[in-house]
Design a protein around this motif. Structure first.
Motif, mmCIF file in Angstrom:
data_model
loop_
_atom_site.group_PDB
_atom_site.id
_atom_site.type_symbol
_atom_site.label_atom_id
_atom_site.label_comp_id
_atom_site.label_asym_id
_atom_site.label_seq_id
_atom_site.Cartn_x
_atom_site.Cartn_y
_atom_site.Cartn_z
ATOM 1 N N THR A 55 -4.308 -16.481 -3.471
ATOM 2 C CA THR A 55 -3.751 -15.172 -3.827
ATOM 3 C C THR A 55 -3.675 -15.051 -5.346
ATOM 4 O O THR A 55 -3.702 -16.059 -6.071
ATOM 5 C CB THR A 55 -2.335 -14.987 -3.246
ATOM 6 O OG1 THR A 55 -1.483 -16.029 -3.741
ATOM 7 C CG2 THR A 55 -2.357 -15.025 -1.729
ATOM 8 N N THR A 94 -3.582 -15.971 8.851
ATOM 9 C CA THR A 94 -2.846 -14.721 9.094
ATOM 10 C C THR A 94 -2.233 -14.610 10.488
ATOM 11 O O THR A 94 -1.377 -13.743 10.713
ATOM 12 C CB THR A 94 -3.776 -13.505 8.898
ATOM 13 O OG1 THR A 94 -4.734 -13.459 9.977
ATOM 14 C CG2 THR A 94 -4.511 -13.576 7.571
ATOM 15 N N TYR A 105 -12.495 -4.202 4.322
ATOM 16 C CA TYR A 105 -11.485 -4.745 3.410
ATOM 17 C C TYR A 105 -10.104 -4.169 3.711
ATOM 18 O O TYR A 105 -9.098 -4.881 3.686
ATOM 19 C CB TYR A 105 -11.872 -4.452 1.961
ATOM 20 C CG TYR A 105 -10.869 -5.008 0.978
ATOM 21 C CD1 TYR A 105 -10.744 -6.375 0.792
ATOM 22 C CD2 TYR A 105 -10.032 -4.157 0.264
ATOM 23 C CE1 TYR A 105 -9.810 -6.900 -0.089
ATOM 24 C CE2 TYR A 105 -9.091 -4.667 -0.619
ATOM 25 C CZ TYR A 105 -8.977 -6.035 -0.790
ATOM 26 O OH TYR A 105 -8.048 -6.548 -1.648
ATOM 27 N N GLU A 106 -10.045 -2.886 4.019
ATOM 28 C CA GLU A 106 -8.767 -2.243 4.304
ATOM 29 C C GLU A 106 -8.132 -2.766 5.588
ATOM 30 O O GLU A 106 -6.911 -2.663 5.780
ATOM 31 C CB GLU A 106 -8.948 -0.721 4.407
ATOM 32 C CG GLU A 106 -9.376 -0.059 3.100
ATOM 33 C CD GLU A 106 -8.356 -0.269 1.984
ATOM 34 O OE1 GLU A 106 -7.134 -0.279 2.294
ATOM 35 O OE2 GLU A 106 -8.758 -0.421 0.821
ATOM 36 N N LEU A 110 -2.403 -9.362 6.325
ATOM 37 C CA LEU A 110 -1.726 -10.140 5.303
ATOM 38 C C LEU A 110 -1.646 -11.611 5.720
ATOM 39 O O LEU A 110 -1.692 -11.943 6.911
ATOM 40 C CB LEU A 110 -0.311 -9.612 5.081
ATOM 41 C CG LEU A 110 -0.182 -8.184 4.534
ATOM 42 C CD1 LEU A 110 1.295 -7.794 4.474
ATOM 43 C CD2 LEU A 110 -0.831 -8.055 3.162
ATOM 44 N N ASP A 129 3.294 -12.596 -2.738
ATOM 45 C CA ASP A 129 1.959 -12.006 -2.613
ATOM 46 C C ASP A 129 1.278 -12.574 -1.378
ATOM 47 O O ASP A 129 0.996 -13.775 -1.304
ATOM 48 C CB ASP A 129 1.143 -12.322 -3.875
ATOM 49 C CG ASP A 129 -0.235 -11.671 -3.866
ATOM 50 O OD1 ASP A 129 -0.510 -10.870 -2.954
ATOM 51 O OD2 ASP A 129 -1.026 -11.969 -4.779
ATOM 52 N N ARG A 130 1.012 -11.723 -0.412
ATOM 53 C CA ARG A 130 0.362 -12.164 0.831
ATOM 54 C C ARG A 130 -0.980 -11.457 1.044
ATOM 55 O O ARG A 130 -1.567 -11.540 2.118
ATOM 56 C CB ARG A 130 1.298 -11.900 2.013
ATOM 57 C CG ARG A 130 2.590 -12.713 1.956
ATOM 58 C CD ARG A 130 3.608 -12.200 2.952
ATOM 59 N NE ARG A 130 3.053 -12.142 4.305
ATOM 60 C CZ ARG A 130 3.535 -11.368 5.282
ATOM 61 N NH1 ARG A 130 4.567 -10.571 5.036
ATOM 62 N NH2 ARG A 130 2.973 -11.371 6.474
ATOM 63 N N ARG A 131 -1.463 -10.809 0.014
ATOM 64 C CA ARG A 131 -2.694 -10.014 0.130
ATOM 65 C C ARG A 131 -3.928 -10.855 -0.197
ATOM 66 O O ARG A 131 -3.918 -11.668 -1.117
ATOM 67 C CB ARG A 131 -2.614 -8.830 -0.840
ATOM 68 C CG ARG A 131 -3.761 -7.833 -0.730
ATOM 69 C CD ARG A 131 -3.532 -6.663 -1.681
ATOM 70 N NE ARG A 131 -3.548 -7.113 -3.065
ATOM 71 C CZ ARG A 131 -4.660 -7.207 -3.806
ATOM 72 N NH1 ARG A 131 -5.848 -6.896 -3.288
ATOM 73 N NH2 ARG A 131 -4.595 -7.607 -5.055
ATOM 74 N N PRO A 133 -7.209 -11.136 -1.998
ATOM 75 C CA PRO A 133 -7.784 -10.377 -3.106
ATOM 76 C C PRO A 133 -9.310 -10.353 -3.081
ATOM 77 O O PRO A 133 -9.948 -11.161 -2.386
ATOM 78 C CB PRO A 133 -7.290 -11.138 -4.332
ATOM 79 C CG PRO A 133 -7.228 -12.557 -3.859
ATOM 80 C CD PRO A 133 -6.828 -12.496 -2.413
#
Length: 334
Positions: A55, A94, A105-106, A110, A129-131, A133
């Motif tokens: 991340t 996840t 991508y969308e 998470l 931050d769990r997104r 990138p």
């Protein structure tokens, strides 16, 4: 019957002496490679033991601990976005049984709130931050930082996209192509031959064979980095999926064959840096440096930073003490 020995023994002796001399002096046959960076402190997946792996928060944490190299992995989404993720399937990371290549991508979920450290079972990391990138975000955020980009899948479009990003951000000389698979590395080299490359698994075995047969000093090497695991971490912090790899005798044999200071010194004399992974305990940091490795790859950037500060401080103290002894011997004590 003994006559051939009069010829064979001198030839073998001459070969052995020549090989040994060139092993110690490779500059005679080979031009030294010159990477524009030197890496001692390497953050595995950005430091997966201190923040959620791969991340931006993990990479920020690694940077705050003065890392020299960020290590990360890439895959491509259904809509052509190159994302930073170790696994293609997102179940471990996840909790969702999805392949990155099958969703946009969308649609990426998470990360879990808490994630077990792969190379230190029983230990977990978390973060705000769990997104997942995009690789482009990492390049934008850390424009001057050397980055080791591992490509796991033989996907020409992924390799091309990564190469295009590297060229767009003018970072070919400080971005390493990494893969353990020969077909993948071939794709990478064809797409961007200006990027330094690591030894694949097969090339690593060939390297050891050349070393033990004495042929290594005579053979040119295209790689700029050797990244290898330290066998002594097997069955402690690293548990290979292949049960055969966990056999104690094989682990012992691997350690004896691979951890050769003479091999590391020869590669370094040719400008090839040696990195050992993934080390998460101080005893392993110490052994890596004693064996002559250039860099240590870890999941704990802050702990490695602290260790290196103590280690380098101790090295300076010993050097100063030796200098003082030398001065005293010459009557130049201050």
């Amino acid at each position: 019957m003994l006559l051939p020995l009069y010829y064979v023994i001198p030839v073998l002796g001459g070969y052995a002496l020549t090989s040994y001399y060139l092993l110690r002096n490779p500059h005679i046959l080979h031009k030294k490679k010159k990477l524009p960076f030197y890496c001692r402190h390497i953050s595995h997946r950005g430091g997966a033991g201190e923040r959620i792996e791969n991340t931006l928060e993990a990479f920020d944490n690694a940077m705050s601990n003065h890392t020299d190299l960020l290590e990360l992995d890439c895959h491509m989404t259904k809509d052509g976005k190159v994302v930073v993720s170790h696994d293609l399937n997102l179940l471990r990371q996840t909790g969702h049984d999805l392949n990155i290549c099958d969703i946009t991508y969308e649609e990426l979920p998470l990360y879990r709130e808490s994630l077990e450290v792969t190379f230190f079972p029983g230990h977990y990391s978390s973060g705000s931050d769990r997104r997942i990138p995009q690789l482009e975000e990492v390049f934008q955020r850390f424009p001057h930082m050397p980055i080791n980009v591992e490509i796991k899948e033989e996907t020409p479009e992924l390799v091309k996209q990564v190469s295009d990003l590297v060229k767009r951000y003018q970072r070919s000389e400080r971005t390493i192509w990494a893969s353990v698979k020969d077909p993948v590395m071939k794709l990478c080299q064809e797409e961007n031959p200006n990027m330094p490359i690591m030894f694949t698994a097969r090339r690593g075995l060939i390297l050891l064979l050349l070393y033990y047969t004495g042929l290594l000093p005579f053979v040119p090497l295209k790689e700029s980095v050797l990244e290898m695991y330290m066998p002594s971490i097997i069955n402690r912090t690293y548990f290979p999926s292949n049960q055969l790899m966990r056999n104690r005798f094989l682990v012992f044999l691997q350690d004896k064959l691979m951890m050769r200071k003479g091999l590391f010194q020869h590669l370094q004399a040719r400008g090839i840096q040696v990195y050992l992974w993934v080390l998460n305990q101080e005893s392993d940091y110490q052994r890596a440096l004693e064996c002559g490795a250039d860099g240590i790859m870890t999941d704990y950037p802050s702990e490695l930073r602290s260790y290196l500060q103590r280690y380098e401080g101790g090295q300076r103290t010993r050097s100063e003490a030796q200098g003082s002894v030398t001065d005293n011997r010459h009557g130049n004590s201050y």
